[in-house]
Write a protein that holds these residues in place. Sequence first.
Motif, PDB file in Angstrom:
ATOM      1  N   UNK A  21      -3.218 -11.210  -8.670  1.00 41.19           N
ATOM      2  CA  UNK A  21      -3.453 -12.553  -8.793  1.00 41.19           C
ATOM      3  C   UNK A  21      -2.123 -13.330  -9.662  1.00 41.19           C
ATOM      4  N   UNK A  22      -1.595 -12.228 -10.389  1.00 40.18           N
ATOM      5  CA  UNK A  22      -0.476 -12.853 -11.157  1.00 40.18           C
ATOM      6  C   UNK A  22       0.621 -13.144 -10.214  1.00 40.18           C
ATOM      7  N   UNK A  23       0.895 -12.488  -9.164  1.00 33.65           N
ATOM      8  CA  UNK A  23       1.882 -12.738  -8.144  1.00 33.65           C
ATOM      9  C   UNK A  23       1.205 -12.925  -6.834  1.00 33.65           C
ATOM     10  N   UNK A  24       0.407 -13.947  -6.841  1.00 36.75           N
ATOM     11  CA  UNK A  24      -0.327 -14.350  -5.572  1.00 36.75           C
ATOM     12  C   UNK A  24       0.400 -14.525  -4.323  1.00 36.75           C
ATOM     13  N   UNK A  25       1.625 -15.197  -4.529  1.00 33.76           N
ATOM     14  CA  UNK A  25       2.237 -15.400  -3.146  1.00 33.76           C
ATOM     15  C   UNK A  25       3.383 -14.329  -2.971  1.00 33.76           C
ATOM     16  N   UNK A  26       3.934 -13.800  -3.824  1.00 32.52           N
ATOM     17  CA  UNK A  26       4.906 -12.449  -3.480  1.00 32.52           C
ATOM     18  C   UNK A  26       4.116 -11.148  -3.043  1.00 32.52           C
ATOM     19  N   UNK A  27       2.706 -11.120  -3.513  1.00 27.36           N
ATOM     20  CA  UNK A  27       2.020  -9.812  -3.372  1.00 27.36           C
ATOM     21  C   UNK A  27       0.872 -10.348  -2.213  1.00 27.36           C
ATOM     22  N   UNK A  28       0.967 -11.263  -1.512  1.00 27.98           N
ATOM     23  CA  UNK A  28      -0.053 -11.904  -0.573  1.00 27.98           C
ATOM     24  C   UNK A  28      -0.194 -10.615   0.594  1.00 27.98           C
ATOM     25  N   UNK A  29       0.747  -9.975   1.002  1.00 29.56           N
ATOM     26  CA  UNK A  29       0.395  -8.795   2.139  1.00 29.56           C
ATOM     27  C   UNK A  29      -0.388  -7.893   1.357  1.00 29.56           C
ATOM     28  N   UNK A  30      -0.182  -7.358   0.469  1.00 27.07           N
ATOM     29  CA  UNK A  30      -1.050  -6.206  -0.245  1.00 27.07           C
ATOM     30  C   UNK A  30      -2.199  -6.931  -0.563  1.00 27.07           C
ATOM     31  N   UNK A  31      -2.500  -8.008  -1.059  1.00 29.31           N
ATOM     32  CA  UNK A  31      -3.701  -8.627  -1.452  1.00 29.31           C
ATOM     33  C   UNK A  31      -4.601  -8.895   0.106  1.00 29.31           C
ATOM     34  N   UNK A  32      -4.180  -9.226   1.010  1.00 29.16           N
ATOM     35  CA  UNK A  32      -4.652  -9.308   2.298  1.00 29.16           C
ATOM     36  C   UNK A  32      -5.081  -8.283   2.616  1.00 29.16           C
ATOM     37  N   UNK A  33      -4.327  -7.181   2.632  1.00 25.88           N
ATOM     38  CA  UNK A  33      -4.718  -5.825   3.326  1.00 25.88           C
ATOM     39  C   UNK A  33      -6.015  -5.344   2.547  1.00 25.88           C
ATOM     40  N   UNK A  34      -5.814  -5.302   1.444  1.00 27.04           N
ATOM     41  CA  UNK A  34      -6.824  -5.084   0.326  1.00 27.04           C
ATOM     42  C   UNK A  34      -8.274  -5.815   0.774  1.00 27.04           C
ATOM     43  N   UNK A  35      -8.164  -7.239   0.988  1.00 26.70           N
ATOM     44  CA  UNK A  35      -9.300  -7.852   1.485  1.00 26.70           C
ATOM     45  C   UNK A  35      -9.955  -7.299   2.757  1.00 26.70           C
ATOM     46  N   UNK A  36      -9.005  -6.853   3.800  1.00 25.97           N
ATOM     47  CA  UNK A  36      -9.527  -6.201   5.137  1.00 25.97           C
ATOM     48  C   UNK A  36     -10.005  -4.927   4.916  1.00 25.97           C
ATOM     49  N   UNK A  44      -9.987   5.141   6.503  1.00 28.10           N
ATOM     50  CA  UNK A  44      -9.240   6.223   5.654  1.00 28.10           C
ATOM     51  C   UNK A  44      -7.878   5.580   4.865  1.00 28.10           C
ATOM     52  N   UNK A  45      -8.097   4.558   4.279  1.00 31.12           N
ATOM     53  CA  UNK A  45      -6.825   3.770   3.510  1.00 31.12           C
ATOM     54  C   UNK A  45      -6.516   4.603   2.363  1.00 31.12           C
ATOM     55  N   UNK A  46      -5.460   4.833   2.064  1.00 29.61           N
ATOM     56  CA  UNK A  46      -4.661   5.297   1.075  1.00 29.61           C
ATOM     57  C   UNK A  46      -4.459   4.072  -0.030  1.00 29.61           C
ATOM     58  N   UNK A  47      -5.152   4.457  -1.191  1.00 33.40           N
ATOM     59  CA  UNK A  47      -4.931   3.662  -2.410  1.00 33.40           C
ATOM     60  C   UNK A  47      -4.680   4.482  -3.739  1.00 33.40           C
ATOM     61  N   UNK A  48      -3.923   4.040  -4.425  1.00 34.10           N
ATOM     62  CA  UNK A  48      -3.414   4.544  -5.706  1.00 34.10           C
ATOM     63  C   UNK A  48      -2.573   3.692  -6.613  1.00 34.10           C
ATOM     64  N   UNK A  49      -3.038   4.411  -7.871  1.00 30.38           N
ATOM     65  CA  UNK A  49      -2.108   3.614  -9.071  1.00 30.38           C
ATOM     66  C   UNK A  49      -1.379   4.714  -9.892  1.00 30.38           C
ATOM     67  N   UNK A  50      -0.435   4.248 -10.736  1.00 33.27           N
ATOM     68  CA  UNK A  50       0.135   5.181 -11.651  1.00 33.27           C
ATOM     69  C   UNK A  50      -0.266   4.254 -12.901  1.00 33.27           C
ATOM     70  N   UNK A  51      -0.806   5.111 -13.685  1.00 37.80           N
ATOM     71  CA  UNK A  51      -1.477   4.364 -14.743  1.00 37.80           C
ATOM     72  C   UNK A  51      -0.929   4.990 -16.413  1.00 37.80           C
ATOM     73  N   UNK A  52      -1.078   4.531 -17.242  1.00 43.55           N
ATOM     74  CA  UNK A  52      -0.744   5.009 -18.652  1.00 43.55           C
ATOM     75  C   UNK A  52      -1.200   4.357 -19.821  1.00 43.55           C
ATOM     76  N   UNK A  59       1.147   0.330  -8.134  1.00 44.46           N
ATOM     77  CA  UNK A  59      -0.101   0.452  -7.156  1.00 44.46           C
ATOM     78  C   UNK A  59       0.475   0.387  -5.830  1.00 44.46           C
ATOM     79  N   UNK A  60      -0.210   1.235  -4.941  1.00 43.94           N
ATOM     80  CA  UNK A  60       0.248   1.428  -3.498  1.00 43.94           C
ATOM     81  C   UNK A  60      -0.952   1.413  -2.906  1.00 43.94           C
ATOM     82  N   UNK A  61      -0.462   1.229  -1.309  1.00 41.24           N
ATOM     83  CA  UNK A  61      -1.687   0.911  -0.489  1.00 41.24           C
ATOM     84  C   UNK A  61      -1.040   1.297   0.891  1.00 41.24           C
ATOM     85  N   UNK A  62      -1.915   1.904   1.670  1.00 36.69           N
ATOM     86  CA  UNK A  62      -1.614   2.208   3.238  1.00 36.69           C
ATOM     87  C   UNK A  62      -2.732   2.158   3.914  1.00 36.69           C
ATOM     88  N   UNK A  63      -2.688   1.716   5.249  1.00 31.78           N
ATOM     89  CA  UNK A  63      -3.572   1.704   6.186  1.00 31.78           C
ATOM     90  C   UNK A  63      -3.031   2.420   7.446  1.00 31.78           C
TER      91      UNK A  63
END
Length: 286
Positions: A21-36, A44-52, A59-63
Amino acid sequence: MEFKQYADVHEFALQVEPILAEGEDVYSLFSGVLQAIKAGRYENPFMATIEEDGRVLALFQMTPPHPLNLIFVDEKRVEESMDLLIKKLLQHEIEISSVISLKAWAYCFVEKWEAQTGMTHQLLMDQGLYRLDEVNETLLQSPGSWRFADEGDCSIIEKWYTIFEEDTGLPITRIEDVKKRVAAFLSEREVFLWEHGGKVVSMMKKSRPSKHGVTVSLVFTPHEERKKGYARTMVASCSTELLKSYDFCVLYTDLMNPTSNKIYQEIGYKRIADSVQLGFIMREIH
């Protein structure tokens, strides 16, 4: 620093949507695929984060077979995060055919991936990401008018969809899958057509709506109707229509095509980022 892979899309969304949401324009592809993914359109989507310490660093995503999409939140920890991602991809034997991201991130990943796997890469798409908040009202208009596509337009949209893929160097979709996609586009009223003298001469579609924005894609004019200004007038007119419902529009352009980049800038689109898709191939051994 911890790598976390998600099986539940809603848990994943809870973690990453505030960042998107903070980068709604730049991250529109990632966000749109997430909604799909949420809508059940991908298996079998691949969804992952690195957290601390409860903070998301990446954050990572692959379909599959689509590219792995990479976003890094902490610029100071990019390489560290990337090293951990690659370690986990190899450890879990997760296959990737290509990667898509902001240019600097994508090339950094590719360099590290090649060093670990012995693969090499090829440029698939060199893209500019543009944002529109207001259409240039002084633009010269080409004759004709727009309308939403309906079922009677299926055959021409299916034909143009394949030619669009050929023109842009994208993998060619099987015709039966094209038919399914076009039917879905029409059911959601996503395709705009430009008509002149009773003849359809250009098309575009909207996709990946977010809270404040929407993506313009699949802009196509057949060869015999080009250089008449139809696409520019259609995108300007239909973007004006979209801005009645959204705060902004975004679109990706092929940076190797100076004509299209010039046209979109004339309409009022402003370049906000550079993105690249890089494909992986096995290095030949001589």
